[in-house]
Scaffold this active site. Structure first.
Site, PDB file in Angstrom:
ATOM      1  N   LEU A  69       0.809  -1.213   0.000  1.00 50.54           N
ATOM      2  CA  LEU A  69       0.000   0.000   0.000  1.00 50.54           C
ATOM      3  C   LEU A  69       0.846   1.268   0.000  1.00 50.54           C
ATOM      4  O   LEU A  69       0.396   2.323  -0.455  1.00 50.54           O
ATOM      5  CB  LEU A  69      -0.931   0.010   1.217  1.00 50.54           C
ATOM      6  N   VAL A  88      -9.392  -4.901   2.668  1.00 47.97           N
ATOM      7  CA  VAL A  88      -9.411  -5.457   4.023  1.00 47.97           C
ATOM      8  C   VAL A  88      -8.145  -5.100   4.788  1.00 47.97           C
ATOM      9  O   VAL A  88      -8.147  -5.036   6.017  1.00 47.97           O
ATOM     10  CB  VAL A  88      -9.578  -6.998   3.974  1.00 47.97           C
ATOM     11  N   LYS A 180      -8.243   4.201  11.023  1.00 53.39           N
ATOM     12  CA  LYS A 180      -9.429   3.719  10.309  1.00 53.39           C
ATOM     13  C   LYS A 180     -10.355   4.884   9.935  1.00 53.39           C
ATOM     14  O   LYS A 180     -10.857   4.956   8.812  1.00 53.39           O
ATOM     15  CB  LYS A 180     -10.185   2.702  11.159  1.00 53.39           C
ATOM     16  N   VAL A 206     -14.566  -9.568  15.566  1.00 53.25           N
ATOM     17  CA  VAL A 206     -14.682 -10.756  14.722  1.00 53.25           C
ATOM     18  C   VAL A 206     -14.015 -11.937  15.404  1.00 53.25           C
ATOM     19  O   VAL A 206     -12.881 -11.846  15.873  1.00 53.25           O
ATOM     20  CB  VAL A 206     -14.036 -10.519  13.349  1.00 53.25           C
TER      21      VAL A 206
END
Length: 354
Positions: A69, A88, A180, A206
């Site tokens: 990235l 993700v 985020k 999660v």
């Protein structure tokens, strides 16, 4: 039969998954392959593919790409020919920060690279004419309290944590929260300006089984009342303090929600994905029942505080999404997988310590 198979594969949707060697990313790759999709899986460290390849079993429908990235243009080949991209990838590292000039350090070493990385991916989508992106967001970016600190009755997609509050209070995991929030804001701004259909899915904690060779951070956070790991337990407590409860979702459900939103033509903007919420004392009781070999204590007489705010997934369920798993199954499967991996001791030879 072979010609029919080629025809089916030829018509299959092609998707790129960033962060494919992480917890959600690896399971999402598996889910897409099981649906018959062609998957472009990316990773910064391609060495991590080796343990996942036998579990994915993707054959010719799986293509692997090295992509970083931080490098503009790195994702051009990976997103080429894709119908959509699942972004993700995100750092879940909770490193010790310097005590001097902490704000400058966080801005230059954490936030700026996260924002730049997200924009690098979005620019690749523009260059390769990819028109839909699903961005994996986090419940850590949300708050159940108003500016006066009063609990809201309903928490929906509009209840985002204020960035100045994160900078001022610096609760556990605050750098991750800021990265985020700011990355997502930059992504939506770029999408609006460049005709990209961007959807974000606000994941809660999660858990469940995992494909990765190490225990995912989110599973360690959920099980921290058992392990007593201070850093992860403080993050769990911070979520409880900010939301008023611990919201959870099964790994299979969160991946199904990603795919559902990618394929739903009218989906737009952010969506909360939460299957169940419980206050901290209720979660501890549930963990003690599922793994009674640890030293955590159940609350006296099984009494629990009420959840002050309802975390709403109504926007997601209204368009047709349904959850498969509840809290008991999530905890059972998380603990079972951790026992298999040796992260938790096997009950059959347990000596009373976690």
């Amino acid at each position: 039969m072979e010609d029919l198979l080629k025809k089916v594969i030829g018509n299959a949707s092609t998707y790129c998954v960033t962060g494919s060697t992480g917890y959600v990313g690896s399971w999402l790759v598996k889910s897409l392959l099981q649906k018959g999709c062609i998957v472009h899986a990316t990773a910064r460290d391609t060495g991590k593919f080796s343990s996942l390849l036998p579990l994915w079993n993707g054959g010719d429908r799986l293509k692997l790409f090295k992509a970083d990235l931080s490098q503009e243009g790195s994702f051009d080949e990976a997103v080429k020919g894709c119908h959509g991209v699942f972004h993700v990838a995100a750092s879940m590292e909770f490193n010790v920060l310097p005590t001097d000039n902490i704000e400058n350090y966080v801005q230059s070493h954490k936030l700026d690279p996260a924002i730049k990385g997200t924009l690098n991916l979005m620019k690749a989508c523009s260059r390769e004419n990819v028109k839909r992106v699903v961005f994996t967001s986090s419940i850590s970016t949300m708050t159940a309290k108003d500016i006066n600190g009063t609990w809201k009755s309903i928490v929906d997609e509009s209840c985002q944590t204020a960035t100045d509050q994160m900078w001022n209070m610096k609760p556990s995991g605050w750098v991750y929260v800021l990265s985020k929030i700011l990355s997502e804001e930059a992504a939506f701004k770029y999408a609006d300006e460049n005709a990209i259909d961007l959807i974000s899915i606000i994941t809660t904690t999660v858990a469940g089984p995992f494909l990765t060779p190490t225990v995912p951070a989110s599973v360690q956070i959920l099980l921290s009342p058992i392990t007593g790991e201070f850093v992860f337990n403080s993050i769990l407590q911070a979520v409880n303090d900010r939301i008023g409860s611990i919201p959870v979702v099964h790994i299979e459900d969160i991946c199904n929600a990603h795919i559902f939103l990618m394929e739903h033509t009218t989906a737009k903007g952010p969506y909360i994905c939460s299957a169940h919420s419980s206050v901290m004392s209720q979660l501890v009781d549930s963990l003690a029942l599922e793994y009674p070999y640890s030293q955590i204590r159940r609350s006296s007489e099984g009494q629990h505080d009420s959840i002050p705010s309802v975390l709403s997934s109504e926007k997601l369920t209204t368009i047709g999404f349904a959850y498969k798993y509840g809290l008991k199954e999530i905890l059972e499967q998380s603990i079972s997988c951790c026992v298999q991996q040796g992260f938790l001791k096997n009950p059959s030879n347990h000596d009373g310590n976690p």
